[in-house]
Design a protein around this motif. Sequence first.
Motif, PDB file in Angstrom:
ATOM      1  N   CYS A 306       0.472  -1.096   0.053  1.00 19.68           N
ATOM      2  CA  CYS A 306      -0.079  -0.443  -0.333  1.00 19.68           C
ATOM      3  C   CYS A 306       1.194   1.312  -0.005  1.00 19.68           C
ATOM      4  O   CYS A 306       2.064   0.985  -0.007  1.00 19.68           O
ATOM      5  N   SER A 307       0.059   2.285   0.045  1.00 20.92           N
ATOM      6  CA  SER A 307       1.178   3.800  -0.637  1.00 20.92           C
ATOM      7  C   SER A 307       1.132   4.300   0.804  1.00 20.92           C
ATOM      8  O   SER A 307       0.251   3.786   1.766  1.00 20.92           O
ATOM      9  N   MET A 308       2.208   5.272   1.489  1.00 20.26           N
ATOM     10  CA  MET A 308       2.152   5.994   2.465  1.00 20.26           C
ATOM     11  C   MET A 308       1.002   6.904   2.424  1.00 20.26           C
ATOM     12  O   MET A 308       0.472   6.684   3.537  1.00 20.26           O
ATOM     13  N   TYR A 309       0.161   6.901   1.442  1.00 19.27           N
ATOM     14  CA  TYR A 309      -0.789   8.179   1.510  1.00 19.27           C
ATOM     15  C   TYR A 309      -2.671   7.164   1.687  1.00 19.27           C
ATOM     16  O   TYR A 309      -3.426   7.507   1.791  1.00 19.27           O
ATOM     17  N   ASN A 310      -1.811   5.877   1.831  1.00 17.57           N
ATOM     18  CA  ASN A 310      -3.378   4.843   1.931  1.00 17.57           C
ATOM     19  C   ASN A 310      -3.498   5.682   3.488  1.00 17.57           C
ATOM     20  O   ASN A 310      -3.598   5.598   4.168  1.00 17.57           O
ATOM     21  N   ASP A 311      -4.942   6.028   3.366  1.00 19.41           N
ATOM     22  CA  ASP A 311      -5.974   5.963   4.230  1.00 19.41           C
ATOM     23  C   ASP A 311      -5.506   5.480   5.116  1.00 19.41           C
ATOM     24  O   ASP A 311      -6.122   6.310   6.419  1.00 19.41           O
ATOM     25  N   GLN A 312      -6.076   4.261   5.458  1.00 17.39           N
ATOM     26  CA  GLN A 312      -6.345   3.334   6.474  1.00 17.39           C
ATOM     27  C   GLN A 312      -4.446   3.466   7.261  1.00 17.39           C
ATOM     28  O   GLN A 312      -4.152   3.241   8.526  1.00 17.39           O
ATOM     29  N   ARG A 314      -2.136   5.933   6.496  1.00  8.80           N
ATOM     30  CA  ARG A 314      -1.962   7.081   6.924  1.00  8.80           C
ATOM     31  C   ARG A 314      -2.788   7.867   8.542  1.00  8.80           C
ATOM     32  O   ARG A 314      -1.892   8.463   8.968  1.00  8.80           O
ATOM     33  N   ASN A 315      -3.846   7.491   8.533  1.00 16.55           N
ATOM     34  CA  ASN A 315      -4.610   7.951   9.728  1.00 16.55           C
ATOM     35  C   ASN A 315      -3.932   7.310  10.844  1.00 16.55           C
ATOM     36  O   ASN A 315      -4.462   7.863  11.779  1.00 16.55           O
ATOM     37  N   ASN A 316      -2.907   6.446  10.752  1.00 18.85           N
ATOM     38  CA  ASN A 316      -2.873   4.896  11.804  1.00 18.85           C
ATOM     39  C   ASN A 316      -1.321   5.637  11.970  1.00 18.85           C
ATOM     40  O   ASN A 316      -0.768   4.454  12.440  1.00 18.85           O
ATOM     41  N   THR A 317      -0.391   6.453  11.493  1.00 24.76           N
ATOM     42  CA  THR A 317       0.846   6.872  11.277  1.00 24.76           C
ATOM     43  C   THR A 317       1.350   8.092  12.631  1.00 24.76           C
ATOM     44  O   THR A 317       0.565   9.152  11.978  1.00 24.76           O
ATOM     45  N   ARG A 318       1.930   8.106  13.709  1.00 24.87           N
ATOM     46  CA  ARG A 318       2.082   8.689  15.019  1.00 24.87           C
ATOM     47  C   ARG A 318       3.539   9.162  14.322  1.00 24.87           C
ATOM     48  O   ARG A 318       4.201   8.758  14.082  1.00 24.87           O
ATOM     49  N   ILE A 319       3.609  11.166  14.672  1.00 28.73           N
ATOM     50  CA  ILE A 319       5.378  11.422  13.949  1.00 28.73           C
ATOM     51  C   ILE A 319       5.474  11.456  15.670  1.00 28.73           C
ATOM     52  O   ILE A 319       5.358  11.704  16.645  1.00 28.73           O
ATOM     53  N   ILE A 320       6.812  10.883  15.619  1.00 29.04           N
ATOM     54  CA  ILE A 320       7.263  10.766  16.856  1.00 29.04           C
ATOM     55  C   ILE A 320       8.659  11.770  16.896  1.00 29.04           C
ATOM     56  O   ILE A 320      10.040  11.453  15.888  1.00 29.04           O
ATOM     57  N   ARG A 321       8.517  12.681  17.535  1.00 34.02           N
ATOM     58  CA  ARG A 321       9.626  13.611  17.530  1.00 34.02           C
ATOM     59  C   ARG A 321      10.737  13.655  18.204  1.00 34.02           C
ATOM     60  O   ARG A 321      11.820  14.160  18.520  1.00 34.02           O
ATOM     61  N   HIS A 322      10.514  13.140  19.623  1.00 34.04           N
ATOM     62  CA  HIS A 322      11.528  13.097  20.635  1.00 34.04           C
ATOM     63  C   HIS A 322      12.654  12.684  20.320  1.00 34.04           C
ATOM     64  O   HIS A 322      13.316  13.028  20.502  1.00 34.04           O
TER      65      HIS A 322
END
Length: 365
Positions: A306-312, A314-322
């Motif tokens: 699947c694409s990184m932009y797939n809704d399933q 993308r909507n479950n991708t968390r950004i970890i900045r720490h």
Amino acid sequence: MNKDQLGLEVQSEFNLVKDRSVFAGENFAIRFCRSKSKSFSNTVLALSKLQKYDRKPFIVCLVTPDTNYLLLANSTYLKKISHSSQELRVDNIKGSFNGSDIMREFEGVQNEPSNFEYLFTTHENFTFQENLQRLVTATNNIHPHGHKFVPNIEQLRCIRESVDRAIQFMNSNEYHILNEDLSTRVNKVSNEIAIAAFINNVNLRGRIIEYLITEEGNLQAALIDALHDKKPLPPIFTSDELGDYTRLFEHYLTETDIKTKVLFLSSNPKGYNIDKLLKFLSQENSVYLIYIIAIDAQKSISTQLCSMYNDQLRNNTRIIRHWAGRNSRGVTQYDGVALERIVTHFNNTISIPGSNEYIETLISL
């Protein structure tokens, strides 16, 4: 009950072995500390001692007159090393961490027992060596290596067009060719993948499966031999690239990251380094994809590209900045349950507004 009495009670209940100040068992290790309040700055443990237990949940129990508090204190959840840390280097593990060095919150998630499963599966994505590098930088106030990727106008245009490229690719014949290519590779080593799924070390397990699929030379043969005969595994080196499998088509340059989801184990796999992703997407024709390999308790294997932009996804991708440091936009992490759903109930939907908003968020970090 004071901390010594509590320690003995817990030791007896869970059949733990006392290792100086640490009580350790097969599934977790715990250190008891005493304080007058929830806020404490006492020295907890030497970093070198934590290294010994860092591959299992390491819990600090803070015993106060009114309430006992539990904190997860694996290396991912340490801000720095405070005590006797002047000589701390990546090749010289010195110093101890204090209670005040333990994070009470990680990317909006409270450090408390109800979140320990999520926090520990997040911690499993990072090796002790990776966290050590971060702690050395934070403790010694070293200016971090590396730089944020700063795209020029043309590169920004190309990054923003990556949403449309992804949609075009997912509806193209090239998508089916790539999917068939990866499926064929998986089928050739399906028995070995099923064996590797039972390796406890999540980082090693993932790397082995990635190598089995993408390598076709001596290393793959050595891995297959070791897995079947239960021999020591050959050295496996990771280049820390954005993806695991690159394939060039006439109109597309694809980079595919292989993610393994063992369905009978809880996990939240690490995603991509955001700066590396943006640098890749700034190239003409670039398309970034995720290939999910799901393995159940019966060793049955299912896959989905699947694409990184797939809704399933993308909507479950968390950004970890720490974790990534001050000179980076950070990394991402996938929700493990969402990966399972993508494999079992795939919906090939990419929201253009949602994806455009997401890529703008990544650029702005």
